[in-house]
Scaffold this motif. Structure first.
Motif: not given
Length: 139
Positions: A46-47, A58-61, A65-68, A125-130
């Motif tokens: 995803f990064a 990335v949000r569409r893919a 939501h990454p935190m969900a 978590s990693i995707t949300s941070t990135a």
């Protein structure tokens, strides 16, 4: 990096890396791998997509939501551990069962559900941070 080659190759590379991350996740019960390493590979995919096409792609893919995704993974991992209390064995004891699905016997275990939960926590978590870092850099 906005080169034409990278933007063209990124969706294909992302797809291959996500497929490989699922392979590593499912392989991790008997050989090296598992939820954590598979989740890192998926977050890296995803990064790469985010670097090539931006945060909205990335949000569409990801659709959720990454935190969900991370929260659902934590819930799944916790439920896999709590299921052992139902059978009056110590917390996080592995339990196995077999089900028949379309004539094929499928072995299921709480260990697998725990690994899937770890995978989802790491991806979320990693995707949300990135994504937060990428949005901050763009904004």
């Amino acid at each position: 990096m906005q080169t034409l080659i990278f933007r063209t190759a990124a969706p294909y590379l992302t797809s291959l890396m996500l497929l490989f991350s699922v392979f590593v996740l499912l392989r991790g019960h008997n050989e090296p791998g598992g939820g954590f390493i598979g989740g890192l590979i998926a977050a890296s995919a995803f990064a790469i997509l985010g670097i090539a096409h931006g945060v909205p792609a990335v949000r569409r893919a990801m659709y959720f939501h990454p935190m969900a995704v991370s929260g659902f993974g934590l819930l799944l991992a916790g439920l896999a551990g709590l299921l052992s209390y139902v059978f009056r064995v110590p917390f996080l004891t592995g339990l196995w069962t077999s089900i028949s699905f379309l004539g094929v016997t499928v072995d299921l275990s709480t260990v697998m559900f725990f690994d899937i939960g770890v995978y989802l926590v790491v991806v979320g978590s990693i995707t949300s941070t990135a994504l937060a870092l990428e949005e901050r850099e763009d904004g």
